[in-house]
Structure formats: structure tokens, C-alpha cells
Design an enzyme around this catalytic site. Structure first.
Site, PDB file in Angstrom:
ATOM      1  N   HIS A 112       0.824  -1.221   0.000  1.00 10.95           N
ATOM      2  CA  HIS A 112       0.000   0.000   0.000  1.00 10.95           C
ATOM      3  C   HIS A 112       0.852   1.264   0.000  1.00 10.95           C
ATOM      4  O   HIS A 112       0.358   2.330   0.337  1.00 10.95           O
ATOM      5  CB  HIS A 112      -0.971  -0.008   1.192  1.00 10.95           C
ATOM      6  CG  HIS A 112      -2.078  -1.016   1.040  1.00 10.95           C
ATOM      7  ND1 HIS A 112      -2.897  -1.403   2.070  1.00 10.95           N
ATOM      8  CD2 HIS A 112      -2.501  -1.718  -0.053  1.00 10.95           C
ATOM      9  CE1 HIS A 112      -3.780  -2.297   1.640  1.00 10.95           C
ATOM     10  NE2 HIS A 112      -3.557  -2.515   0.362  1.00 10.95           N
ATOM     11  N   CYS A 139       9.161  18.707  -7.794  1.00  8.02           N
ATOM     12  CA  CYS A 139       9.660  17.333  -7.918  1.00  8.02           C
ATOM     13  C   CYS A 139      11.179  17.386  -8.098  1.00  8.02           C
ATOM     14  O   CYS A 139      11.665  18.060  -9.014  1.00  8.02           O
ATOM     15  CB  CYS A 139       8.993  16.660  -9.115  1.00  8.02           C
ATOM     16  SG  CYS A 139       9.780  15.085  -9.543  1.00  8.02           S
ATOM     17  N   THR A 180      -4.303  -7.783  10.920  1.00  4.39           N
ATOM     18  CA  THR A 180      -5.059  -7.175   9.818  1.00  4.39           C
ATOM     19  C   THR A 180      -6.503  -7.651   9.884  1.00  4.39           C
ATOM     20  O   THR A 180      -6.763  -8.828  10.192  1.00  4.39           O
ATOM     21  CB  THR A 180      -4.391  -7.465   8.452  1.00  4.39           C
ATOM     22  OG1 THR A 180      -5.207  -6.903   7.416  1.00  4.39           O
ATOM     23  CG2 THR A 180      -4.144  -8.929   8.189  1.00  4.39           C
TER      24      THR A 180
HETATM   25  C1  BJW Z   1      -3.995  -5.902  16.734  1.00  4.38           C
HETATM   26  C2  BJW Z   1      -3.578  -5.090  17.754  1.00  4.38           C
HETATM   27  C3  BJW Z   1      -2.508  -5.556  18.508  1.00  4.38           C
HETATM   28  C4  BJW Z   1      -5.212  -4.097  16.842  1.00  4.38           C
HETATM   29  N1  BJW Z   1      -1.950  -6.736  18.206  1.00  4.38           N
HETATM   30  N2  BJW Z   1      -3.428  -7.060  16.451  1.00  4.38           N
HETATM   31  C5  BJW Z   1     -13.304  -7.003  -3.673  1.00  4.38           C
HETATM   32  C6  BJW Z   1     -12.172  -7.438  -4.360  1.00  4.38           C
HETATM   33  C7  BJW Z   1     -11.162  -6.547  -4.708  1.00  4.38           C
HETATM   34  C8  BJW Z   1     -11.265  -5.201  -4.373  1.00  4.38           C
HETATM   35  C9  BJW Z   1     -12.391  -4.761  -3.713  1.00  4.38           C
HETATM   36  C10 BJW Z   1     -13.391  -5.640  -3.375  1.00  4.38           C
HETATM   37  N3  BJW Z   1     -14.354  -4.939  -2.753  1.00  4.38           N
HETATM   38  C11 BJW Z   1     -13.960  -3.643  -2.699  1.00  4.38           C
HETATM   39  C12 BJW Z   1     -12.759  -3.502  -3.252  1.00  4.38           C
HETATM   40  C13 BJW Z   1     -11.984  -2.249  -3.365  1.00  4.38           C
HETATM   41  C14 BJW Z   1     -11.188  -1.838  -2.150  1.00  4.38           C
HETATM   42  C15 BJW Z   1     -11.618  -2.539  -0.875  1.00  4.38           C
HETATM   43  O1  BJW Z   1     -11.101  -3.564  -0.480  1.00  4.38           O
HETATM   44  N4  BJW Z   1     -12.574  -1.948  -0.152  1.00  4.38           N
HETATM   45  C16 BJW Z   1     -13.047  -2.530   1.095  1.00  4.38           C
HETATM   46  C17 BJW Z   1     -13.295  -1.418   2.095  1.00  4.38           C
HETATM   47  C18 BJW Z   1     -14.236  -3.401   0.807  1.00  4.38           C
HETATM   48  N5  BJW Z   1      -9.788  -2.104  -2.396  1.00  4.38           N
HETATM   49  C19 BJW Z   1      -9.061  -1.257  -3.123  1.00  4.38           C
HETATM   50  O2  BJW Z   1      -9.549  -0.237  -3.613  1.00  4.38           O
HETATM   51  C20 BJW Z   1      -7.614  -1.613  -3.363  1.00  4.38           C
HETATM   52  N6  BJW Z   1      -7.345  -1.620  -4.750  1.00  4.38           N
HETATM   53  C21 BJW Z   1      -7.913  -2.512  -5.568  1.00  4.38           C
HETATM   54  O3  BJW Z   1      -8.699  -3.337  -5.176  1.00  4.38           O
HETATM   55  O4  BJW Z   1      -7.488  -2.436  -6.877  1.00  4.38           O
HETATM   56  C22 BJW Z   1      -8.079  -3.343  -7.823  1.00  4.38           C
HETATM   57  C23 BJW Z   1      -7.557  -4.750  -7.686  1.00  4.38           C
HETATM   58  C24 BJW Z   1      -8.433  -5.818  -7.688  1.00  4.38           C
HETATM   59  C25 BJW Z   1      -7.960  -7.136  -7.592  1.00  4.38           C
HETATM   60  C26 BJW Z   1      -6.602  -7.390  -7.490  1.00  4.38           C
HETATM   61  C27 BJW Z   1      -5.728  -6.312  -7.484  1.00  4.38           C
HETATM   62  C28 BJW Z   1      -6.215  -4.999  -7.544  1.00  4.38           C
HETATM   63  C29 BJW Z   1      -6.693  -0.574  -2.727  1.00  4.38           C
HETATM   64  C30 BJW Z   1      -6.774  -0.600  -1.246  1.00  4.38           C
HETATM   65  C31 BJW Z   1      -5.941   0.532  -0.660  1.00  4.38           C
HETATM   66  C32 BJW Z   1      -6.065   0.563   0.849  1.00  4.38           C
HETATM   67  N7  BJW Z   1      -5.589   1.769   1.325  1.00  4.38           N
HETATM   68  C33 BJW Z   1      -5.595   1.993   2.773  1.00  4.38           C
HETATM   69  C34 BJW Z   1      -5.215   3.471   3.026  1.00  4.38           C
HETATM   70  C35 BJW Z   1      -3.874   3.843   2.442  1.00  4.38           C
HETATM   71  C36 BJW Z   1      -2.732   3.554   3.388  1.00  4.38           C
HETATM   72  C37 BJW Z   1      -2.724   4.461   4.596  1.00  4.38           C
HETATM   73  O5  BJW Z   1      -3.122   5.630   4.523  1.00  4.38           O
HETATM   74  O6  BJW Z   1      -2.244   3.981   5.652  1.00  4.38           O
HETATM   75  O7  BJW Z   1      -4.691   1.068   3.403  1.00  4.38           O
HETATM   76  S1  BJW Z   1      -7.156   1.658   3.591  1.00  4.38           S
HETATM   77  C38 BJW Z   1      -6.457   1.005   5.063  1.00  4.38           C
HETATM   78  O8  BJW Z   1      -6.916  -0.350   5.202  1.00  4.38           O
HETATM   79  C39 BJW Z   1      -4.935   0.964   4.824  1.00  4.38           C
HETATM   80  C40 BJW Z   1      -4.597  -0.414   5.346  1.00  4.38           C
HETATM   81  O9  BJW Z   1      -3.392  -0.848   4.785  1.00  4.38           O
HETATM   82  C41 BJW Z   1      -5.818  -1.222   4.950  1.00  4.38           C
HETATM   83  C42 BJW Z   1      -5.972  -2.501   5.745  1.00  4.38           C
HETATM   84  O10 BJW Z   1      -6.181  -2.225   7.087  1.00  4.38           O
HETATM   85  P1  BJW Z   1      -5.564  -3.192   8.201  1.00  4.38           P
HETATM   86  O11 BJW Z   1      -4.104  -3.136   8.153  1.00  4.38           O
HETATM   87  O12 BJW Z   1      -6.205  -4.523   8.111  1.00  4.38           O
HETATM   88  O13 BJW Z   1      -6.001  -2.412   9.531  1.00  4.38           O
HETATM   89  P2  BJW Z   1      -7.416  -2.429  10.292  1.00  4.38           P
HETATM   90  O14 BJW Z   1      -7.459  -1.195  11.097  1.00  4.38           O
HETATM   91  O15 BJW Z   1      -8.535  -2.683   9.377  1.00  4.38           O
HETATM   92  O16 BJW Z   1      -7.338  -3.687  11.262  1.00  4.38           O
HETATM   93  C43 BJW Z   1      -6.426  -3.689  12.342  1.00  4.38           C
HETATM   94  C44 BJW Z   1      -6.335  -5.114  12.878  1.00  4.38           C
HETATM   95  O17 BJW Z   1      -5.337  -5.116  13.875  1.00  4.38           O
HETATM   96  C45 BJW Z   1      -7.627  -5.612  13.530  1.00  4.38           C
HETATM   97  O18 BJW Z   1      -7.898  -6.934  13.050  1.00  4.38           O
HETATM   98  C46 BJW Z   1      -7.298  -5.638  15.029  1.00  4.38           C
HETATM   99  O19 BJW Z   1      -7.894  -6.738  15.698  1.00  4.38           O
HETATM  100  C47 BJW Z   1      -5.807  -5.822  14.995  1.00  4.38           C
HETATM  101  N8  BJW Z   1      -5.096  -5.269  16.152  1.00  4.38           N
HETATM  102  N9  BJW Z   1      -4.411  -3.976  17.807  1.00  4.38           N
HETATM  103  C48 BJW Z   1      -2.488  -7.478  17.202  1.00  4.38           C
HETATM  104  N10 BJW Z   1      -2.026  -4.846  19.575  1.00  4.38           N
END
Ligand code: BJW
Length: 242
Positions: A112, A139, A180
Site C-alpha cells: 500500500h 519534484c 489485519t
Molecule cells: C492488533 C492489535 C494488537 C489491533 N496486536 N493485532 C473485492 C475485491 C477486490 C477489491 C475490492 C473488493 N471490494 C472492494 C474492493 C476495493 C477496495 C476494498 O477492499 N474496499 C473494502 C473497504 C471493501 N480495495 C481497493 O480499492 C484496493 N485496490 C484494488 O482493489 O485495486 C483493484 C484490484 C483488484 C484485484 C486485485 C488487485 C487490484 C486498494 C486498497 C488501498 C487501501 N488503502 C488503505 C489506506 C492507504 C494507506 C494508509 O493511509 O495507511 O490502506 S485503507 C487502510 O486499510 C490501509 C490499510 O493498509 C488497509 C488494511 O487495514 P488493516 O491493516 O487490516 O487495519 P485495520 O485497522 O482494518 O485492522 C487492524 C487489525 O489489527 C484488527 O484486526 C485488530 O484486531 C488488529 N489489532 N491492535 C495485534 N495490539
């Protein structure tokens, strides 16, 4: 012994370093306070670039002030130990901080993007960027002004290094997701891909992720405790049944 391990990390691995997660059952996550489509989409950036740049300036300051925790350090140790034994760790992170690298991990795939880099919309060059990023900045590669954006993958954009990730997943004999939520694709789909290829899968998390049932092994607790314990078990070859 398991030799070729694919680890996917998320925001939970950096939570105990003081960096906020996005989705949190207590309502404290980043998306409880900010609208993801305003801050993390190309449309949001086009509408209000100064707002988006300020959001990432704050995140960059927090990341630079944070320190790696025991989970980051354990994964760096695992990489080094597996390499000594002829194995391999592929570490793919959704996190944009550099805490894995600062803990000593040598090969980190940031699917990401990276907070400490900027990308030019005109020449596409990616450059290191440690300071605030403004619309007045030029840039360093092509000299264009106002064309730099955070090197981050926003919603609707293609995650980075997908070919390399797909290849590494195919070669692995264990898939492990750490901290995650299993809510964001394509990362959330890796476990199903792994299981379809007959690869074992383990979830390490504070609590069950949205896709928890797809994992054969599950370990719950804070990453700073569960990850070092799991690494010890892998290196002692004690992970066969969880
Ligand atoms: C602990 C803890 C402790 C807490 N110890 N654990 C179906 C198929 C394909 C795509 C889609 C789909 N449906 C929708 C989409 C599109 C979309 C998507 O997924 N949307 C959903 C909301 C449904 N995806 C996209 O748009 C992506 N691109 C894409 O799909 O392109 C087309 C494509 C298709 C197929 C193949 C390839 C490409 C792009 C996604 C970009 C995500 N960007 C973000 C923000 C940018 C980065 C930033 O600013 O930081 O990335 S969103 C945000 O979520 C961030 C993270 O990387 C991402 C994931 O979050 P993560 O890391 O899981 O964090 P949390 O907060 O959700 O969870 C925290 C976890 O930690 C929890 O489980 C807690 O229990 C745990 N935890 N404390 C251990 N102490």
C-alpha cells in the site's frame, strides 16, 4: 520444518508502537474520525489536495516518532534465522510506516505504499520524502511544481508489487496474517488463494478478523506477545497444530 513462510502484516502490528489502526471495535480507529473516501482516494485528493497532504503530514510525523515493537523485531529475527537454515521469509505489509525496516527486516514489500516517499504525477518518479509535503514543492526529478503526492495506494488504485506477491505466495508453505482485519482487498483474499493452493494458513491477531474462518490455525492476543511466541515456535518446529 516450515521453510518458506509468507507473512502479511497490517495496522495491528504497529498498534503497540502508538500508530492507530483503521477499524477498531472500540470505535477509536482512524476511520471512526476521518472519512476514508475524502482522505484515501484519488477523487478526495483531486477535490482537496491540501487536506489530504495535511493528513499524511501528521501520519508521517507520528511514524517518524514511533519505535518498532517486539513483533517487528521478532519478524526481523525470523527472516534472519530462516535464511541461515536455507529457508525464506516473504514479508508483505499493508502498513506505510517503516517500522519493519527499522526493526531489522531486510526485505519488506509495501503493497500500500510508503509514507516516507512521494511520487510525481508528471514524471512518475518515486523520491524519499521526510518533511511535510505541500503544493508548492517541486519534484526533485523533473522540477515540476505541485505534482507530488504521497506514495500511497488509495481506494480504487492498484496495490504495488502484485506480481511479486503472487509468485511468493505460490512458493510458500505457510501463509500468516498478522494484525489485519481482513476487510480490504486484494490483501484480504490472500488467505483464500493460499488455501486453494493447499497452503496452510495461520491468523495472529488481537481478535478474529472478518476472514478468520479461512485460517486453519488462530492465535489471539497483542502482537508484541503473540508474534515473538509464534516465532519461537516456528524456529523450534512446534507449529504443526497451532
Ligand atoms: C492488533 C492489535 C494488537 C489491533 N496486536 N493485532 C473485492 C475485491 C477486490 C477489491 C475490492 C473488493 N471490494 C472492494 C474492493 C476495493 C477496495 C476494498 O477492499 N474496499 C473494502 C473497504 C471493501 N480495495 C481497493 O480499492 C484496493 N485496490 C484494488 O482493489 O485495486 C483493484 C484490484 C483488484 C484485484 C486485485 C488487485 C487490484 C486498494 C486498497 C488501498 C487501501 N488503502 C488503505 C489506506 C492507504 C494507506 C494508509 O493511509 O495507511 O490502506 S485503507 C487502510 O486499510 C490501509 C490499510 O493498509 C488497509 C488494511 O487495514 P488493516 O491493516 O487490516 O487495519 P485495520 O485497522 O482494518 O485492522 C487492524 C487489525 O489489527 C484488527 O484486526 C485488530 O484486531 C488488529 N489489532 N491492535 C495485534 N495490539
Amino acid at each position: 520444518m516450515t521453510r518458506n513462510i509468507f507473512v502479511l502484516t497490517g495496522a495491528g502490528v504497529s498498534a503497540e508502537s502508538g500508530l492507530g489502526t483503521f477499524r477498531d471495535k472500540t470505535g477509536e480507529g482512524i476511520w471512526a474520525k476521518f472519512d476514508p473516501m475524502k482522505l484515501c482516494s484519488p477523487e478526495g485528493f483531486a477535490r482537496d489536495p491540501a487536506l489530504v497532504l495535511a493528513f499524511y503530514d501528521g501520519r508521517r510525523r507520528n511514524a517518524l516518532a514511533a519505535e518498532p515493537n517486539a513483533a517487528h523485531r521478532a519478524l526481523a529475527r525470523l527472516e534472519a534465522e530462516l535464511a541461515k537454515r536455507g529457508g525464506r521469509l516473504t514479508l508483505v505489509t499493508q502498513n506505510i510506516d517503516d517500522l519493519h525496516e527499522r526493526a531489522g527486516s531486510r526485505l519488506v514489500i509495501h503493497m500500500h505504499g510508503e509514507l516516507l516517499k512521494a511520487r510525481c504525477a508528471r514524471c512518475d518518479k518515486v523520491v524519499e520524502w521526510l518533511d511535510n509535503l505541500t503544493l508548492a514543492d517541486a519534484c526533485p526529478a523533473c522540477g515540476a511544481v505541485g505534482t507530488l503526492r504521497p506514495h500511497i495506494v488509495w481506494f480504487g488504485e492498484m496495490p504495488l508489487h502484485m506480481d511479486e506477491i503472487g509468485w511468493a505466495l505460490q512458493q510458500s508453505d505457510l501463509f500468516v496474517a498478522i494484525g489485519t482485519s481482513g476487510a480490504v482487498y486484494p490483501a484480504a483474499g490472500f488467505v483464500a488463494e493460499a488455501r486453494a493452493m493447499g497452503i496452510d494458513a495461520c491468523e495472529i491477531n488481537l481478535e478474529a478478523a472478518d476472514n478468520a474462518l479461512l485460517f486453519r490455525q488462530r492465535r489471539y492476543g497483542p502482537a508484541s506477545e503473540t508474534v515473538p511466541a509464534w516465532v519461537e515456535d516456528v524456529l523450534a518446529d512446534r507449529t504443526v497444530d497451532g
